[in-house]
Write an enzyme that holds these catalytic residues in place. Structure first.
Site, PDB file in Angstrom:
ATOM      1  N   TRP A   1       0.824  -1.210   0.000  1.00  0.00           N
ATOM      2  CA  TRP A   1       0.000   0.000   0.000  1.00  0.00           C
ATOM      3  C   TRP A   1       0.854   1.254   0.000  1.00  0.00           C
ATOM      4  O   TRP A   1       0.543   2.222  -0.696  1.00  0.00           O
ATOM      5  CB  TRP A   1      -1.014  -0.015   1.144  1.00  0.00           C
ATOM      6  CG  TRP A   1      -2.051  -1.066   0.905  1.00  0.00           C
ATOM      7  CD1 TRP A   1      -2.297  -2.169   1.668  1.00  0.00           C
ATOM      8  CD2 TRP A   1      -2.973  -1.153  -0.200  1.00  0.00           C
ATOM      9  NE1 TRP A   1      -3.306  -2.925   1.107  1.00  0.00           N
ATOM     10  CE2 TRP A   1      -3.728  -2.325  -0.032  1.00  0.00           C
ATOM     11  CE3 TRP A   1      -3.220  -0.352  -1.324  1.00  0.00           C
ATOM     12  CZ2 TRP A   1      -4.720  -2.723  -0.937  1.00  0.00           C
ATOM     13  CZ3 TRP A   1      -4.214  -0.742  -2.227  1.00  0.00           C
ATOM     14  CH2 TRP A   1      -4.947  -1.910  -2.028  1.00  0.00           C
TER      15      TRP A   1
ATOM     16  N   ASP B   1      -1.988   6.574   6.242  1.00  0.00           N
ATOM     17  CA  ASP B   1      -3.035   5.749   5.633  1.00  0.00           C
ATOM     18  C   ASP B   1      -3.435   4.698   6.658  1.00  0.00           C
ATOM     19  O   ASP B   1      -2.806   3.653   6.784  1.00  0.00           O
ATOM     20  CB  ASP B   1      -2.501   5.090   4.356  1.00  0.00           C
ATOM     21  CG  ASP B   1      -3.498   4.100   3.751  1.00  0.00           C
ATOM     22  OD1 ASP B   1      -4.613   3.950   4.296  1.00  0.00           O
ATOM     23  OD2 ASP B   1      -3.145   3.470   2.730  1.00  0.00           O
TER      24      ASP B   1
ATOM     25  N   LYS C   1     -12.721  -1.686   5.939  1.00  0.00           N
ATOM     26  CA  LYS C   1     -11.973  -2.594   6.814  1.00  0.00           C
ATOM     27  C   LYS C   1     -12.590  -2.588   8.220  1.00  0.00           C
ATOM     28  O   LYS C   1     -12.987  -3.610   8.739  1.00  0.00           O
ATOM     29  CB  LYS C   1     -10.498  -2.203   6.883  1.00  0.00           C
ATOM     30  CG  LYS C   1      -9.853  -1.852   5.529  1.00  0.00           C
ATOM     31  CD  LYS C   1      -9.661  -3.050   4.623  1.00  0.00           C
ATOM     32  CE  LYS C   1      -9.315  -2.697   3.181  1.00  0.00           C
ATOM     33  NZ  LYS C   1      -8.073  -1.992   2.974  1.00  0.00           N
TER      34      LYS C   1
HETATM   35  C1  LIG Z   1      -7.475  -1.494   1.514  1.00  0.00           C
HETATM   36  C2  LIG Z   1      -6.381  -0.500   1.608  1.00  0.00           C
HETATM   37  C3  LIG Z   1      -6.191   0.482   0.624  1.00  0.00           C
HETATM   38  C4  LIG Z   1      -7.044   0.572  -0.634  1.00  0.00           C
HETATM   39  O1  LIG Z   1      -8.294   1.012  -0.325  1.00  0.00           O
HETATM   40  P1  LIG Z   1      -9.389   1.361  -1.465  1.00  0.00           P
HETATM   41  O2  LIG Z   1     -10.502   1.898  -0.647  1.00  0.00           O
HETATM   42  O3  LIG Z   1      -9.692   0.086  -2.178  1.00  0.00           O
HETATM   43  O4  LIG Z   1      -8.794   2.375  -2.354  1.00  0.00           O
HETATM   44  C5  LIG Z   1      -5.170   1.386   0.800  1.00  0.00           C
HETATM   45  N1  LIG Z   1      -4.380   1.344   1.882  1.00  0.00           N
HETATM   46  C6  LIG Z   1      -4.528   0.412   2.850  1.00  0.00           C
HETATM   47  C7  LIG Z   1      -3.621   0.411   4.024  1.00  0.00           C
HETATM   48  C8  LIG Z   1      -5.534  -0.541   2.730  1.00  0.00           C
HETATM   49  O5  LIG Z   1      -5.696  -1.464   3.688  1.00  0.00           O
END
Ligand SMILES: *Cc1c(COP(=O)(O)O)cnc(C)c1O
Length: 358
Positions: A99, A170, A194
């Site tokens: 990520w 993030d 999540k």
């Molecule tokens: C799932 C995830 C993403 C991507 O998320 P989207 O909503 O599909 O763009 C980005 N960063 C992390 C840490 C994630 O777990």
């Protein structure tokens, strides 16, 4: 059944039951929450309550704005540079896995001079860098990192000190899993699917001092300042996802808030890592100090047994234990809505599988 999916992930059963009970008649409206105007009294009240609940859960200081956006965390990979840095400006990125690498790629595409302030590629992304190993740039526009790498299962055991440079995190797979000190961050973002609610919603918590720095040509939909000025309703927001997130916040509150979530999540993680470490069949590659509480990747010493493990697990009601398609193997995600009973059932299944096949 128990759902260990990494995302979209399990939602609390009580939340789904409440949503189901009021699906066709929300708040006495005679219709569903999906069918009312986002600008009407009822929905704006819901939006305000939902933000207030999140602020209380995370103890968000008044100087931070909370935005309910779309485009997922991936949208924020672009929104962060577009809002916080001029074209050609320098920003530090910590590269700890899939990520953070995607965030880096997008920042470069948008003309950011990316400094890789830490790169864990040499450990195959099984470590987090120590604070003392960070090669931070004085005067960087911001420092970006991924506190929990959802695919690698690597989690920072500390919040980086950036000597006053705004820290951008993030937190897609860790926000609301435990208390955090929001004031350590300039900006936090998290896709909802999540630990927060359904996909389609992305939370941004941004210090107001970082507003009004956007490039002139930032698309309005990604512009924090304009979104903040319009209560995240510059356009039609994802109303159903917003509503479900509010129910999830209420559910967390009713269970004792983030301290209670932290205790539960720690217990689940300890049980699963203990099962892995105590076996001769399973292994987790991540350095112990930075093992994720939320996403636990593991392999079998005999990888040829992994398809059998997955099919027998599914037959026992233990769903979505496959690793990310980019890395394979197995992974259990243990977000807030996954009960301790799920991890107990998984641990018992793993011991039994090892007894038969180990
Ligand atoms: C799932 C995830 C993403 C991507 O998320 P989207 O909503 O599909 O763009 C980005 N960063 C992390 C840490 C994630 O777990």
């Amino acid at each position: 059944m128990f759902n260990f999916s990494a995302g979209p992930a399990a939602l609390p059963l009580e939340v789904l039951e409440q949503a189901s009970a009021e699906l066709t008649d929300w708040a006495g409206s005679g219709m569903s929450v999906m069918e009312v105007s986002h600008r009407g009294k009822a929905f704006t009240a819901l939006a305000e309550q939902t933000e207030a609940r999140l602020r209380a859960l995370l103890a968000i200081p008044a100087a931070y704005r909370v935005l309910f956006l779309q485009g997922g965390a991936t949208g924020q990979f672009a929104a962060v540079p577009l809002n916080l840095a001029a074209h050609g400006a320098a920003a530090d990125y910590l590269n700890t896995g899939v990520w953070s690498a995607k965030a880096i790629e997008e920042a470069r595409r948008l003309g950011i001079e990316v400094n890789i302030a830490a790169d864990e590629a040499a450990s195959k992304y099984t470590t987090a860098p120590a604070q003392s190993a960070l090669r931070l740039t004085a005067g960087a526009a911001y420092v970006h990192y991924t506190p929990n790498e959802t695919i690698g299962g690597v989690e920072f055991p500390y919040v980086p000190d950036t000597a006053g440079v705004p820290l951008v995190a993030d937190m897609s797979s860790t926000l609301l899993s435990r208390p955090i000190e929001v004031s350590r961050f300039g900006l936090i973002y998290a896709g909802a699917q999540k630990n927060i609610g359904p996909s389609g919603l992305c939370l941004v918590i941004v210090h107001e001092g970082l507003l009004a720095r956007a490039r002139k040509d930032v698309p309005a939909i990604l512009d924090y300042t304009r979104m903040a000025a319009h209560g995240s309703m510059l356009n039609t927001p994802p109303t159903f996802a917003w509503y479900i997130a509010g129910l999830v916040f209420q559910w967390i509150e009713a269970r004792g808030g983030l301290a209670a979530m932290a205790a539960l999540n720690r217990a689940k993680a300890e049980l699963l890592y203990g099962t892995i470490d105590g076996s001769g069949l399973y292994r987790n590659p991540v350095e112990r100090a930075c093992r994720s509480w939320m996403n636990v990747p593991f392999r079998l010493e005999r990888p040829e047994l992994e398809p059998l493990f997955l099919s027998e697990a599914a037959a026992a009601g233990l769903m979505h234990l496959e690793g990310h398609r980019s890395v394979g193997g197995l992974r259990a995600s243990l977000y807030n809505a996954v009960p301790l009973a799920a991890v107990e059932a998984l641990a018992a299944f793993m011991r039994e599988f090892e007894r038969r096949h180990g």
